[in-house]
Motif scaffolding. Structure first.
Motif, PDB file in Angstrom:
ATOM      1  N   LYS A   1      -7.620   5.586  14.528  1.00 52.78           N
ATOM      2  CA  LYS A   1      -7.487   4.459  13.602  1.00 52.78           C
ATOM      3  C   LYS A   1      -6.242   4.679  12.754  1.00 52.78           C
ATOM      4  CE  LYS A   1     -10.945   2.615  11.297  1.00 52.78           C
ATOM      5  NZ  LYS A   1     -11.138   1.240  11.838  1.00 52.78           N
ATOM      6  N   VAL A   2      -5.350   3.703  12.738  1.00 51.22           N
ATOM      7  CA  VAL A   2      -4.118   3.853  11.960  1.00 51.22           C
ATOM      8  C   VAL A   2      -4.431   4.014  10.474  1.00 51.22           C
ATOM      9  CG1 VAL A   2      -1.946   2.714  11.281  1.00 51.22           C
ATOM     10  CG2 VAL A   2      -2.694   2.686  13.675  1.00 51.22           C
ATOM     11  N   THR A   3      -5.537   3.428  10.010  1.00 53.71           N
ATOM     12  CA  THR A   3      -5.923   3.608   8.607  1.00 53.71           C
ATOM     13  C   THR A   3      -6.340   5.045   8.305  1.00 53.71           C
ATOM     14  OG1 THR A   3      -8.065   2.665   9.261  1.00 53.71           O
ATOM     15  CG2 THR A   3      -6.559   1.239   8.035  1.00 53.71           C
ATOM     16  N   GLY A   4      -6.459   5.866   9.326  1.00 56.10           N
ATOM     17  CA  GLY A   4      -6.691   7.289   9.096  1.00 56.10           C
ATOM     18  C   GLY A   4      -5.415   8.049   8.778  1.00 56.10           C
ATOM     19  N   PHE A   5      -4.265   7.335   8.861  1.00 64.51           N
ATOM     20  CA  PHE A   5      -2.961   7.984   8.652  1.00 64.51           C
ATOM     21  C   PHE A   5      -2.054   7.192   7.724  1.00 64.51           C
ATOM     22  CE2 PHE A   5      -4.653   8.906  12.818  1.00 64.51           C
ATOM     23  CZ  PHE A   5      -4.664  10.287  12.819  1.00 64.51           C
ATOM     24  N   ALA A   6      -2.579   6.099   7.174  1.00 63.99           N
ATOM     25  CA  ALA A   6      -1.748   5.236   6.331  1.00 63.99           C
ATOM     26  C   ALA A   6      -2.593   4.563   5.264  1.00 63.99           C
ATOM     27  CB  ALA A   6      -1.071   4.168   7.192  1.00 63.99           C
ATOM     28  N   ARG A   7      -1.984   4.345   4.109  1.00 70.67           N
ATOM     29  CA  ARG A   7      -2.665   3.617   3.039  1.00 70.67           C
ATOM     30  C   ARG A   7      -2.905   2.170   3.460  1.00 70.67           C
ATOM     31  NH1 ARG A   7      -0.375   2.077  -1.301  1.00 70.67           N
ATOM     32  NH2 ARG A   7       1.768   2.453  -0.583  1.00 70.67           N
ATOM     33  N   PHE A   8      -4.081   1.683   3.150  1.00 72.43           N
ATOM     34  CA  PHE A   8      -4.429   0.298   3.470  1.00 72.43           C
ATOM     35  C   PHE A   8      -3.427  -0.662   2.822  1.00 72.43           C
ATOM     36  CE2 PHE A   8      -6.690  -3.665   3.539  1.00 72.43           C
ATOM     37  CZ  PHE A   8      -7.544  -3.598   4.625  1.00 72.43           C
TER      38      PHE A   8
END
Length: 389
Positions: free
Chosen positions: A129-136
């Motif tokens: 999940k990209v949200t595991g590596f970037a701020r929402f």
């Protein structure tokens, strides 16, 4: 060979009687929206106040839908499924982190999972999940085409590098990566990033898959455009097809902010587009690989019948079927028994960190019409069969 989705002996042979009783209790509870809502609220309260409920959560809903708290526990679960021809997608289910430190810490965890998966025949995929590596908020701003500050541009570069590092290792170790879809108002940067990874790594074989949520009314045309883009740029498309996971949230936000809902008007529309997407992908297997992620028996059977009619081998490595761990075992294990490629989504991680995932499972089972009833009827059928055997 066509699978028989009503064959409960094959569906549940990896579950003992106690596990079936637990599943029956959970699905019975999730059949009631009121009980589900109360249970979720009490669980969140207990976790927030650090009450000693971890053991209860772990022995019930966690063990039903998760592979374990550690990678080794998840691997042990994978080995059980592997005995029956069912692979797994390792899904490090930690969500909701927002600091650069947490994002950086996640990268070696994923690389560790890739290296471990490469040593096992039962783990062909990892999920990301990209949200595991970037701020929402960063993803939201990029999606809205807001002007990024210098610091935000650097932050986005770090996000790209984290994902690139993971995909590089996956390509090296021949492990496929499924990039999850996110909420529609942050999906564009996810698509941009995933397209870049596919262009880089999907030259000779499909390593990276993007996710297409068919409950959004524009996704079918976007899938066609994605294949055209891949052809033009000379890479293979990885298409993971799902119906969708954020329906209530999407509709509520659209209503609150007064814009047209991106969600299909009804389930029939979603089903129509989902089945059309499956057919489109099966018709274009020379240019893509498809991952059919669904709990819908009809969608799976239509795909199987197409493969049979067009003389595609059941084990064709360009076609995968998938269901979530703890659900729709009648589909997964009967497909695998018939020789098709099947992989269960297997989340793992500390109980408190995978709680958001577990909450979604409870909500989806409550909101998807007929899902809990189907699960319960199959479990009861198998328990009766065992008593009479």
């Amino acid at each position: 060979m066509l699978p028989e989705f009503d064959n409960t002996e094959i569906a549940f042979r990896y579950r003992n009687d106690a596990e079936l009783r637990r599943a029956r209790f959970l699905f019975s509870s999730m059949g009631s929206p009121f009980l589900t809502k109360i249970g979720m609220a009490l669980t969140q309260f207990a976790i927030d106040w650090r009450l000693p409920v971890k053991g209860i959560i772990k022995s019930t809903i966690f063990n039903q839908f998760c592979g374990g708290e550690t990678m080794q526990e998840a691997a042990d679960t994978a080995n059980v499924l592997g005995k029956y021809g069912v692979g797994v997608i390792l899904d490090y289910g930690v969500e909701g982190k927002e600091s650069e430190e947490e994002f950086d810490k996640a990268v070696p965890e994923f690389i560790k999972a890739i290296k471990y998966a490469a040593s096992q025949k039962t783990i062909p995929f990892i999920s990301l999940k990209v949200t595991g590596f970037a701020r929402f908020a960063l993803l939201e701003k990029i999606h809205a085409e807001g002007e990024l500050s210098t610091a935000e541009r650097e932050e986005w570069k770090r996000v790209q590098k984290r994902v690139d590092d993971i995909c590089t290792e996956a390509s090296l170790y021949n492990i496929m990566v499924l990039v999850d879809a996110e909420e529609t108002w942050i999906q564009e940067p996810v698509n941009i990033l995933t397209d870049a990874m596919m262009e880089k790594f999907n030259r000779k074989r499909v390593v990276i898959f993007n996710t297409f949520q068919m409950y959004c009314h524009g996704t079918l045309s976007y899938l066609r455009d994605a294949l055209a883009k891949a052809e033009k740029k000379g890479y293979l498309l990885g298409a993971k097809l799902v119906r969708g996971a954020y329906m209530e949230k999407e509709r509520a936000r659209a209503l609150e902010m007064d814009y047209p809902s991106p969600i299909q008007p009804d389930k029939a529309s979603t089903d129509r587009d989902y089945n059309a997407a499956v057919l489109f992908c099966l018709e274009n297997l020379s240019k893509l690989a498809v991952f059919i992620g669904t709990h819908n028996e009809r969608s799976c059977m239509e795909a199987v019948k197409y493969m049979n009619a067009h003389h595609l081998q059941a084990g064709d490595k360009r076609v995968w079927f998938s269901q979530l761990f703890g659900m729709s075992d009648n589909i997964s294990f009967n497909l695998a028994n018939a020789g098709y490629n099947v992989a269960k989504y297997l989340p793992y991680g500390p109980v408190k960190d995978v709680l958001p995932y577990l909450m979604r499972r409870a909500q989806e089972n409550t909101s998807v019409k007929g899902q809990t009833g189907r699960e319960l009827s199959l479990i009861n059928k198998e328990m009766t069969r065992r008593r009479l055997a």
